[in-house]
Every structure is written in structure tokens, then in C-alpha cells.
Design a protein around this motif. Structure first.
Motif, PDB file in Angstrom:
ATOM      1  N   GLY A 240       0.197  66.891  37.864  1.00 55.74           N
ATOM      2  CA  GLY A 240       1.288  66.371  38.668  1.00 55.74           C
ATOM      3  C   GLY A 240       2.547  66.046  37.910  1.00 55.74           C
ATOM      4  N   LEU A 241       2.700  66.560  36.697  1.00 56.49           N
ATOM      5  CA  LEU A 241       3.936  66.371  35.948  1.00 56.49           C
ATOM      6  C   LEU A 241       5.123  66.792  36.814  1.00 56.49           C
ATOM      7  CD1 LEU A 241       4.670  67.361  32.306  1.00 56.49           C
ATOM      8  CD2 LEU A 241       6.024  68.398  34.117  1.00 56.49           C
ATOM      9  N   VAL A 242       6.168  65.980  36.822  1.00 58.40           N
ATOM     10  CA  VAL A 242       7.338  66.251  37.657  1.00 58.40           C
ATOM     11  C   VAL A 242       8.536  66.556  36.761  1.00 58.40           C
ATOM     12  CG1 VAL A 242       8.924  65.330  39.390  1.00 58.40           C
ATOM     13  CG2 VAL A 242       6.490  64.750  39.481  1.00 58.40           C
ATOM     14  N   ALA A 243       9.220  67.650  37.052  1.00 59.37           N
ATOM     15  CA  ALA A 243      10.383  68.044  36.260  1.00 59.37           C
ATOM     16  C   ALA A 243      11.527  68.434  37.181  1.00 59.37           C
ATOM     17  CB  ALA A 243      10.036  69.209  35.344  1.00 59.37           C
TER      18      ALA A 243
ATOM     19  N   LEU B   2      11.316  76.981  32.727  1.00 55.31           N
ATOM     20  CA  LEU B   2      10.569  76.634  33.935  1.00 55.31           C
ATOM     21  C   LEU B   2       9.288  77.453  34.032  1.00 55.31           C
ATOM     22  CD1 LEU B   2      12.092  76.071  37.459  1.00 55.31           C
ATOM     23  CD2 LEU B   2       9.974  77.343  37.175  1.00 55.31           C
ATOM     24  N   LYS B   3       9.380  78.744  33.760  1.00 55.65           N
ATOM     25  CA  LYS B   3       8.200  79.604  33.833  1.00 55.65           C
ATOM     26  C   LYS B   3       7.155  79.216  32.797  1.00 55.65           C
ATOM     27  CE  LYS B   3      10.484  83.734  35.705  1.00 55.65           C
ATOM     28  NZ  LYS B   3      10.905  85.134  35.402  1.00 55.65           N
ATOM     29  N   GLN B   4       7.605  78.908  31.579  1.00 60.51           N
ATOM     30  CA  GLN B   4       6.663  78.523  30.534  1.00 60.51           C
ATOM     31  C   GLN B   4       5.987  77.200  30.884  1.00 60.51           C
ATOM     32  OE1 GLN B   4       5.690  80.331  28.028  1.00 60.51           O
ATOM     33  NE2 GLN B   4       7.181  81.983  28.259  1.00 60.51           N
ATOM     34  N   LEU B   5       6.732  76.293  31.486  1.00 63.37           N
ATOM     35  CA  LEU B   5       6.140  75.023  31.896  1.00 63.37           C
ATOM     36  C   LEU B   5       5.139  75.232  33.028  1.00 63.37           C
ATOM     37  CD1 LEU B   5       6.167  71.906  31.638  1.00 63.37           C
ATOM     38  CD2 LEU B   5       7.923  71.896  33.431  1.00 63.37           C
ATOM     39  N   ALA B   6       5.502  76.055  34.004  1.00 58.82           N
ATOM     40  CA  ALA B   6       4.611  76.325  35.129  1.00 58.82           C
ATOM     41  C   ALA B   6       3.315  76.987  34.667  1.00 58.82           C
ATOM     42  CB  ALA B   6       5.322  77.219  36.145  1.00 58.82           C
ATOM     43  N   LYS B   7       3.419  77.788  33.613  1.00 56.58           N
ATOM     44  CA  LYS B   7       2.242  78.483  33.087  1.00 56.58           C
ATOM     45  C   LYS B   7       1.235  77.513  32.486  1.00 56.58           C
ATOM     46  CE  LYS B   7       3.109  82.171  30.746  1.00 56.58           C
ATOM     47  NZ  LYS B   7       3.540  83.070  29.639  1.00 56.58           N
ATOM     48  N   ARG B   8       1.728  76.393  31.926  1.00 60.89           N
ATOM     49  CA  ARG B   8       0.859  75.513  31.142  1.00 60.89           C
ATOM     50  C   ARG B   8       0.529  74.183  31.806  1.00 60.89           C
ATOM     51  NH1 ARG B   8       3.790  78.691  28.010  1.00 60.89           N
ATOM     52  NH2 ARG B   8       2.869  79.570  26.113  1.00 60.89           N
ATOM     53  N   ALA B   9       1.478  73.611  32.522  1.00 56.50           N
ATOM     54  CA  ALA B   9       1.266  72.266  33.063  1.00 56.50           C
ATOM     55  C   ALA B   9       0.282  72.301  34.236  1.00 56.50           C
ATOM     56  CB  ALA B   9       2.593  71.673  33.516  1.00 56.50           C
ATOM     57  N   PRO B  10      -0.619  71.325  34.323  1.00 52.46           N
ATOM     58  CA  PRO B  10      -1.570  71.284  35.436  1.00 52.46           C
ATOM     59  C   PRO B  10      -0.913  70.760  36.712  1.00 52.46           C
ATOM     60  CG  PRO B  10      -1.960  69.444  33.941  1.00 52.46           C
ATOM     61  CD  PRO B  10      -0.882  70.285  33.314  1.00 52.46           C
ATOM     62  N   GLN B  11      -0.821  71.628  37.707  1.00 49.04           N
ATOM     63  CA  GLN B  11      -0.270  71.287  39.015  1.00 49.04           C
ATOM     64  C   GLN B  11       1.083  70.566  38.929  1.00 49.04           C
ATOM     65  OE1 GLN B  11      -4.285  69.463  40.239  1.00 49.04           O
ATOM     66  NE2 GLN B  11      -3.487  70.271  42.156  1.00 49.04           N
ATOM     67  N   PRO B  12       2.054  71.188  38.305  1.00 49.37           N
ATOM     68  CA  PRO B  12       3.363  70.533  38.169  1.00 49.37           C
ATOM     69  C   PRO B  12       4.127  70.511  39.488  1.00 49.37           C
ATOM     70  CG  PRO B  12       3.522  72.779  37.420  1.00 49.37           C
ATOM     71  CD  PRO B  12       2.062  72.545  37.736  1.00 49.37           C
ATOM     72  N   ARG B  13       5.066  69.601  39.593  1.00 51.85           N
ATOM     73  CA  ARG B  13       6.008  69.570  40.711  1.00 51.85           C
ATOM     74  C   ARG B  13       7.385  69.791  40.093  1.00 51.85           C
ATOM     75  NH1 ARG B  13       5.060  64.343  44.280  1.00 51.85           N
ATOM     76  NH2 ARG B  13       6.404  65.528  45.680  1.00 51.85           N
ATOM     77  N   ILE B  14       8.011  70.892  40.412  1.00 48.64           N
ATOM     78  CA  ILE B  14       9.243  71.285  39.751  1.00 48.64           C
ATOM     79  C   ILE B  14      10.363  71.434  40.780  1.00 48.64           C
ATOM     80  CG2 ILE B  14      10.381  73.032  38.335  1.00 48.64           C
ATOM     81  CD1 ILE B  14       7.683  73.679  37.108  1.00 48.64           C
ATOM     82  N   TYR B  15      11.440  70.729  40.540  1.00 50.98           N
ATOM     83  CA  TYR B  15      12.638  70.817  41.372  1.00 50.98           C
ATOM     84  C   TYR B  15      13.737  71.471  40.542  1.00 50.98           C
ATOM     85  CZ  TYR B  15      10.142  67.259  44.061  1.00 50.98           C
ATOM     86  OH  TYR B  15       9.198  66.572  44.767  1.00 50.98           O
TER      87      TYR B  15
END
Length: 366
Positions: A21-24, A38-51
Motif C-alpha cells: 500500500g505504499l502511496v506515491a 513510476l514503472k520501476q516502482l510499480a514493478k517492485r512495490a507491493p500493491q502501491p497506490r500511485i497518483y
């Protein structure tokens, strides 16, 4: 310097070391450094919320297509579908003008986060900046390059700061401009209306770093990383037009070919800056609850990697002005920040910034 191998090893731990649930929040992510990060973060972070933000008119249709493409791509590479939101700006300069931020950024991006009870983990800013030195002033009377590189980024940070401080774990701001390239400040021309290209970048960069130091004093539980990404092929040159710009592109081409950092590698490096414990907040004890790795300041450091020196000269100072190799703040920049503080220049920069915010918006923050 931190080797790229060490950076990748640290990033590989994100999926298990950070809580789901990391939020960025990304300011500028539909192309270039913002997109790849953003893509690299989405690839690694568990269930991120990205705005993330998208551009405004006159390229709104292009930005909308880029936003949809980016959401699809991020969900495809993410281990689990992420929550991604893109808000279109209503004005072509909305992303650059502090006056517009309360009505566009704050209501459509920060306001969205508030309505969802979001506690931010880190904002990330990478919109194009200093090369665009011939654009006229904004409607609010700000020099356009400085509005992009300095005023807008600073306004985003102060507006989102309350949400960031509510986060229970990693709290960090990453701003991509020209960290480590600080130089002379011209107090008679803070907006850099009369500065040439060679003077503009060090002047603007030397306004960013002391402002982060000023913000960090009131938010010591947050760390701030000011980055120079080196030469990266991002498409920023498409905004340069005219004869001089054409010559500049030709002259820079050989340099770019020799020194260019691959775009995917750049994204991995920015994710490292955002998640590694090498860049802890000024008061790491207040940096949030302990995550699964046992560290509230980010991914635990690997062998031969140590806490970075901050811009104030302290180990783990909370504000870091760095290059793409993830070194700590150089001695030159530490000395410069000390001189700016000793001459009250840092205080003048922050006073000027708040005065501009009040002049344009009526308040220092929303």
C-alpha cells in the motif's frame, strides 16, 4: 558512490521489505524520468497506490492518451494491480504556476488524496525545467523556467506536506533537477529574469536546496533528496524550438551519446533514492513506524553502503543534494550551503518564496 549493482540489490528487496500500500504522487510522469520511475516502482512495490499528473492544453488529448497508456503499462508490470489516478490539468501552465496549484493541483490531486484518506509515502517531481529559458512570464508574473523548476515544485511540497507527515512509515520527497550543481545566488533577481543559461541553473538549484532545508526544519521526520540525473534521453528537447535550440541539440548530441544514462537504469536509480535508508530523515526516530525490514527510513543498507552526508554537512542530515551515482552531498555544496546560511541568503530565499506564494495565492500554503 553506490554501484548500480548495489542499487539493484536494494530495489530487489522492496517487494518484501516495505509494507503493502505504499502511496506515491508523481508530478510529471507521462514521459521521461517520471514515467520510467513510476514503472520501476510499480514493478517492485507491493500493491502501491500511485497518483500522477498529466499535462494540460494544448496537448491535453496527447496527455490523456499517455495517461491511459501509462496506467495500462503499470498494471501490466505490477505483481498485483495498483491503484492509479491521473488528473488532467485545466490550464496549460497549471503545473507550473503556484497560483493555479490551489485550484488544480490541490483540488484535483492533493484534494483527491485527502478525500481517500491517503497518507503519502513520497511525492516525486520530474517535470522538464531549466532548458526552457526563452518562454515568457506566466500570468501571475513569474518567469516561466523558474516557475517550473522552483516555485511549482516548492508549492507542491508544502501543499502535500500535511499528508506526507501522516504516513506511518517511509516518508520522502524526491525532486529531480540539478542536485549538486548549486552555485551563485542573485538576490536582486531571484526569478532569474535577466540571467543567461549558464547562470540560471546554479542560481535556481541554489534556491531549491536551501528551501528544502527550511522545510525540513518544520518536518524533521521527512527526508528530501534533490537529484541530478545526469544526461538522460527524455524527450525534453522537443520543447526547444528555434535556430539557437536547433544548434544546441546538435552540439549536445555527441555529449549525450557518450554520457547518457539508459532510461530504465535512471528509473531504477530514482526508486533507490526514494526507498533506500541511505537517505534518512533528519530525525529518523520520528520517521514512522517500523516496517518489515526493521527500518523506518527505508530499505536497510547493504555491505559497504553507509548513510549519506546531508546538505547541512551532517551524517543523515535529512536533505541531500546528489548526483545519479547516489553519493552524499559534496563538500563543495556543503560549504556553499554553510555560506548561504551564514550570509542569511538561505533565509532571504525562503522569505522571498513565501512572499511570492502570499502575493499570488493569499497564503503560504493551501
Amino acid at each position: 558512490m553506490v554501484s548500480f549493482e548495489a542499487i539493484r540489490a536494494s530495489n530487489a528487496q522492496i517487494s518484501t521489505a516495505l509494507l503493502p500500500g505504499l502511496v506515491a504522487v508523481f508530478v510529471g510522469a507521462t514521459s521521461g524520468i517520471g514515467e520510467t520511475t513510476l514503472k520501476q516502482l510499480a514493478k517492485r512495490a507491493p500493491q502501491p497506490r500511485i497518483y500522477f499528473s498529466a499535462a494540460a492544453e494544448p496537448r491535453a488529448h496527447v496527455s490523456h492518451q499517455s495517461s491511459e497508456r501509462l496506467i495500462r503499462a503499470a498494471n501490466t508490470i505490477s505483481s498485483k494491480p495498483m491503484s492509479a489516478c491521473s488528473k488532467m490539468w485545466t490550464r496549460s501552465v497549471a503545473i507550473s504556476v503556484p497560483a493555479s496549484l490551489p485550484s488544480t493541483c490541490y483540488l484535483s490531486l492533493a484534494g483527491l488524496c485527502y478525500s481517500e484518506s491517503v497518507s503519502l509515502t513520497f511525492p516525486f517531481s520530474a517535470c522538464s525545467t531549466w532548458l526552457i529559458v526563452s518562454t515568457p512570464e506566466t500570468d501571475e508574473g513569474l518567469h516561466y523556467p523558474m516557475a517550473l523548476m522552483y516555485y511549482a515544485r516548492t508549492r507542491f511540497i508544502v501543499n502535500l506536506l500535511p499528508l506526507l507527515r501522516q504516513a506511518e512509515t517511509l516518508r520522502r520527497v524526491v525532486i529531480v533537477t540539478a542536485g549538486g550543481k548549486e552555485g551563485a545566488v542573485f538576490p536582486a533577481d531571484f526569478q532569474a529574469n535577466r540571467l543567461g543559461m549558464l547562470s540560471f541553473r546554479p542560481h535556481a538549484t541554489s534556491m531549491v536546496t536551501p528551501s528544502l532545508l527550511a522545510i525540513a526544519k518544520s518536518a524533521p521526520e521527512i527526508s528530501f533528496v534533490h537529484v541530478y540525473p545526469s544526461f538522460v534521453k527524455t524527450g525534453m528537447s522537443r520543447e526547444l524550438t528555434g535556430f539557437v535550440s536547433a544548434i544546441t541539440k546538435v552540439l549536445f548530441a555527441p555529449v549525450m551519446s557518450m554520457l547518457q544514462v539508459p532510461i530504465d537504469e535512471t528509473g531504477e536509480r530514482q526508486v533507490y533514492f526514494a526507498t533506500s535508508a541511505r537517505f534518512p530523515p533528519r530525525d529518523a526516530r520520528r520517521g514512522g513506524s517500523t516496517d518489515q525490514s526493521g527500518s523506518a527510513s527505508g530499505i536497510l543498507l547493504g555491505p559497504d553502503v553507509h548513510t549519506a552526508i546531508g546538505a547541512d554537512g551532517r551524517l543523515g542530515g535529512g536533505v541531500y543534494s546528489i548526483g545519479y551515482e547516489a553519493e552524499g552531498t559534496s563538500q563543495r555544496v556543503q560549504d556553499l550551503m554553510r555560506d548561504l546560511t551564514g550570509d542569511d541568503m538561505a533565509e532571504q530565499v525562503w522569505k522571498h518564496t513565501e512572499e511570492e506564494f502570499v502575493r499570488i495565492t493569499g497564503s503560504t500554503a493551501v
